[in-house]
Design an enzyme around this catalytic site. Structure first.
Site, PDB file in Angstrom:
ATOM      1  N   GLN A  79      -5.643  -3.190  10.839  1.00  0.00           N
ATOM      2  CA  GLN A  79      -4.533  -2.520  11.522  1.00  0.00           C
ATOM      3  C   GLN A  79      -4.981  -1.226  12.198  1.00  0.00           C
ATOM      4  O   GLN A  79      -4.171  -0.349  12.475  1.00  0.00           O
ATOM      5  CB  GLN A  79      -3.408  -2.214  10.536  1.00  0.00           C
ATOM      6  N   ASP A 130      -1.911   7.786   3.658  1.00  0.00           N
ATOM      7  CA  ASP A 130      -1.500   6.454   4.130  1.00  0.00           C
ATOM      8  C   ASP A 130      -2.195   6.173   5.466  1.00  0.00           C
ATOM      9  O   ASP A 130      -2.584   7.100   6.176  1.00  0.00           O
ATOM     10  CB  ASP A 130       0.033   6.429   4.322  1.00  0.00           C
ATOM     11  N   GLU A 131      -2.335   4.904   5.814  1.00  0.00           N
ATOM     12  CA  GLU A 131      -2.926   4.490   7.106  1.00  0.00           C
ATOM     13  C   GLU A 131      -4.293   5.158   7.331  1.00  0.00           C
ATOM     14  O   GLU A 131      -4.572   5.678   8.414  1.00  0.00           O
ATOM     15  CB  GLU A 131      -1.984   4.840   8.275  1.00  0.00           C
ATOM     16  N   LYS A 145       0.844  -1.212   0.000  1.00  0.00           N
ATOM     17  CA  LYS A 145       0.000   0.000   0.000  1.00  0.00           C
ATOM     18  C   LYS A 145       0.873   1.253   0.000  1.00  0.00           C
ATOM     19  O   LYS A 145       0.657   2.174  -0.783  1.00  0.00           O
ATOM     20  CB  LYS A 145      -0.918   0.014   1.234  1.00  0.00           C
ATOM     21  N   THR A 146       1.842   1.272   0.907  1.00  0.00           N
ATOM     22  CA  THR A 146       2.710   2.447   0.973  1.00  0.00           C
ATOM     23  C   THR A 146       3.535   2.543  -0.313  1.00  0.00           C
ATOM     24  O   THR A 146       3.764   3.635  -0.832  1.00  0.00           O
ATOM     25  CB  THR A 146       3.615   2.366   2.216  1.00  0.00           C
ATOM     26  N   ARG A 180       5.071  -7.205  11.089  1.00  0.00           N
ATOM     27  CA  ARG A 180       6.273  -6.383  10.850  1.00  0.00           C
ATOM     28  C   ARG A 180       7.449  -7.253  10.430  1.00  0.00           C
ATOM     29  O   ARG A 180       8.459  -6.753   9.936  1.00  0.00           O
ATOM     30  CB  ARG A 180       6.684  -5.595  12.109  1.00  0.00           C
TER      31      ARG A 180
END
Ligand code: ATP
Ligand code: MG
Length: 760
Positions: A254, A223-224, A35-36, A601
């Site tokens: 998330q 983002d996020e 995504k990023t 992560r």
């Protein structure tokens, strides 16, 4: 040609997301699916197609670190063509920028000051006082919390309806909020929440300015997105209204900031907010090995409230299992992790590829100490190191003053913390006497209170404070050092200060204080502890570039590392008891999303540890492994015998204790809290057989721990010559559990911890 460079290697869906530049776009996809990367590539794409210059792109990241990283990556994909992106940053940094430009319209000047929580609170106290509201009944911290909530919701004082208002001094919260905003304006100051709220309000009220920014921001990227709050959501909607070129990426699994006002619904209603929005799914995970991904997917599948997404491992490597390890206590946990890091290092791993993610910041201390002693460089991301934390520095200053009341710097630090009415002018007077008589501040204070140099309340307050210090000093020889420290923090009002604090950081600070007290208990005197602190402080300033990263799970969002360690997976710590108590099942689900963030992560190796005993406020408590460990499917786990032995028992225990949230949770909450206290002080039947040691009702867990501990194997023998990092060479004269009494050649007899001593 350069253009294709950043498109190369993207999969079909990623490419589709990057190339659909016009109109609203939502990428709703799991962790590590790129995504990023899509956002970064999209910015590169927009710039290289000359659809927009770097200054016409608004890109919102989650942290300043992420913003820097993104800029760097864009530069790389474009062959460093990018010259500055002024509008790439966090919501707060961009909000502040807009607010400074138009400060006058928000009742400020462009050089306004940004206040910290302390200042905010002082201001709120003043207002409460001037309104003749009883501070004891209506604590200022509570109002501060309400004001934060209003701001997260994007509400100015005049916009609050009766139903939205809070019960504070007869429904006066919104009115006091108004007075607070007026005061801020007079002081030419803004608080953190204002950075976004005031810039939102500015855009709402001034169509010309809104227009201007709508024309500047030709493309908006976020983002996020799952963690945006209402104010941020409204701000984005306003700015994107005109051309709707808004691309948001996020993952409902998330969302971890519900406690700070984030609304995962924002992402879920994107389609209805932006009719005709393009939705792109990404299903390939490029980050983690198959087993780590399997573990993460299995875990998050326990959440009911989710969209449910497919994740396929792109990395066709099963990889290692997730390593689950039980350890005796936090000290052993830090030792296990350090040993493993050293083992990895010897196999060529780099320290910067290793991270330790904790649930609560107090957990960091044990790791920091261990790293320092083992010479492993580390950095704490998203917060200060343990000994640099405000509350730890304050507490240590108190201890130092009691140990040596002539320590002027420390006395000055704590003389008015918590506020006890000893202000600057008194301090100046003290300094003057101290200087002219060449004595310490403490002695100066002792003298001044005998005189009439100061009068009234100030004199009484100073005398009380000096008197307390004298009492604590007297108690040094007669009471147990841990009890003394607790007493100092209680009687000085320091603990209470944080207990009354309603800001989000307060509970973490109290936990850190408890951790400190637990740590002090491991030494046999206050002076022994202070020696340790000075040693630790000295060694801390190392400058090597390669470092292990230590951070909370919350600040790890969006990051990735080859090797991840997740310590403290124990019920109560993680999932965090407070979240469960306050929010029941939804709290549990947010904790599980946080666990999922932690697991995802890791690229190659993942270690999860739990301690069988944890010291809370100097008292040993037995702990139960986190249910999240149980929820990771067997085929992805590798665990030790300890875990198999105990898991059945724990399953029953967890079931009886926690699993009834849905049904009448709130009603039972009080009972449950009481019950959990009792089970902690467990009776014989509640302790599993493998842990049961001859006990009668009067034996506490603490004593039990000692008993077991005595049987611990030690590598040392009396008479042995050893080396200690700080005190040098010496001979062991006595061994008492983890502590060694050593006659050092240079510094005489001292009691030290076994772990800091090497055999020579
Ligand atoms: P998170 O949800 O954790 O924020 P994300 O969806 O933002 O994750 P990224 O951080 O963008 O994922 O990507 C994860 C990793 O996968 C990065 O190392 C990235 O470089 C890599 N990656 C993403 N897409 C590809 C691809 N098409 N080919 C190779 N590597 C990729
Ligand atoms: Mg990301």
């Amino acid at each position: 040609m350069i253009i294709s460079k950043y498109l190369d290697g993207l999969n079909k869906s990623q490419k589709e997301a990057v190339e659909s530049t016009e109109g609203p776009l939502l990428v709703l996809a799991g962790a590590g699916t790129g995504k990023t990367k899509v956002l970064t590539s999209k910015i590169a794409h927009l710039i290289s197609l000359r659809k927009a210059s770097p200054s016409n792109i608004l890109a919102v990241t989650f942290t300043n670190k992420a913003a820097r990283e993104m800029k760097y990556r864009i530069g790389q994909s474009l062959g460093s063509m990018v010259e500055g992106m002024p509008w790439l940053g966090t919501f707060h940094s961009i909000g502040a920028k807009i607010l400074r430009i138009h400060a006058e319209l928000a009742g400020l000047k462009s050089d306004f000051t940004i206040l910290d929580t302390d200042d905010q609170l002082r201001l709120i106290k003043q207002i409460i006082k001037s309104e003749n509201i009883d501070e004891k009944r209506w604590p200022p911290k509570l109002l501060l919390g309400y004001i934060d909530t209003f701001k997260n919701k994007g509400l100015m004082p005049t916009e609050i309806t009766y139903n939205q208002d809070y019960q504070f001094a007869n429904r006066k919260a919104s009115e006091l909020y108004g007075l607070y905003q007026n005061r801020l304006s007079i002081l030419n100051s803004a608080d953190f929440g204002d950075l976004l709220l005031l810039s939102l309000n500015l855009l709402k009220r001034n169509t010309d300015i809104l227009n201007k920014y709508q024309n500047i921001f030709l493309y908006i990227l976020v983002d996020e997105y799952q963690d945006t709050n209402v104010a941020q959501y409204l701000w984005l909607r306003l700015l994107s209204q005109k051309n709707s070129n808004i691309a948001c990426v996020g993952d409902d699994d998330q969302s971890i900031y519900g406690w700070r006002g984030a609304e995962v619904d924002n992402i879920l209603r994107f389609e209805s907010d932006y009719p005709g929005a393009k939705i792109v799914k990404l299903e390939e995970n490029y980050r983690s090995t198959e087993k780590i991904l399997g573990a993460a997917s299995g875990l998050i599948s326990y959440n009911k409230d989710r969209l449910g997404k497919t994740l396929i491992a792109n990395i066709k490597d099963e990889g290692e299992e997730v390593h689950i390890r039980s350890v005796w206590d936090a000290e052993n946990e830090a030792r296990l992790v350090t040993d493993e890091i050293e083992a990895k290092q010897s196999k060529g791993a780099k320290l910067e590829d290793i991270a330790i993610l904790v649930r609560a910041s107090f957990q960091m201390r044990e790791f920091e100490d261990r790293f320092i002693m083992s010479g492993i460089p580390y950095r704490v991301i998203g917060g200060p190191r343990f000994y640099e934390r405000q509350e730890i520095k304050d507490a240590i200053s108190y201890i130092q003053v009691v140990s040596n009341s002539n320590n002027d710097l420390k006395l000055e630090r704590i003389i008015n913390i918590p506020r006890r009415g000893i202000g600057n002018s008194t301090l100046q007077a003290l300094n003057k006497i101290a200087r002219s008589n060449n004595i310490s501040l403490f002695l100066a204070a002792k003298q001044i209170i005998e005189t009439d140099e100061i009068r009234g309340q100030t004199k009484i307050k100073l005398a009380n404070f000096i008197n307390s210090i004298e009492l604590w000093k007297d108690a040094k020889s007669s009471s147990h050092h841990t009890d003394l420290v607790k007493r100092i923090l209680d009687e000085s009002g320091y603990t209470e200060m944080w207990q009354n604090d309603k800001s989000p950081t307060a509970s973490g600070r109290l936990e850190n204080l408890k951790e400190l007290i637990g740590q002090i208990d491991g030494f046999d005197s206050i002076d022994g502890f202070l020696d340790h602190v000075s040693l630790v402080m000295e060694l801390e300033s190392d400058t090597s570039a390669e470092k292990v990263s230590l951070m909370t799970l919350h600040s790890a969002k969006g990051l990735e590392f080859e090797n991840i360690f997740l310590p403290g997976w124990e019920d109560g710590l993680f999932p965090n008891q407070r979240s469960l108590d306050e929010k029941g099942n939804s709290g549990l689900e947010e904790e599980r999303r946080l666990a999922h963030v932690g697991v995802t992560r890791a690229k190659k190796s993942l270690w999860i540890t739990y301690a069988l005993n944890r010291r809370v406020y100097g008292l040993w408590q037995q702990s139960i492994p986190s249910r999240f460990i149980d929820e990771i499917p067997e085929e992805y786990k590798d665990f030790d015998a300890e875990y198999i032995n105990t898991n059945n028992y724990y399953q029953q225990e967890r079931q009886s204790k926690y699993k009834n949230f849905d049904a009448g949770y709130t009603k039972n909450n009080n009972n449950y809290q009481k019950e959990s206290q009792f089970t902690r002080e467990a009776t014989g039947t509640k302790i599993p057989a493998w842990k049961r040691i001859k006990k009668n009702n009067s034996v506490t867990i603490n004593a039990e721990f000692q008993e077991i501990n005595i049987k611990r194997k030690t590598n040392f023998i009396e008479g042995q010559r050893v080396f200690h990092e700080k005190f040098g060479y010496g001979k062991i004269i006595d061994i008492n559990q983890l502590k060694l009494e050593i006659d050092f050649e240079k510094s005489g007899i001292k009691t030290v911890l076994e772990s800091y001593v090497k055999i020579h």
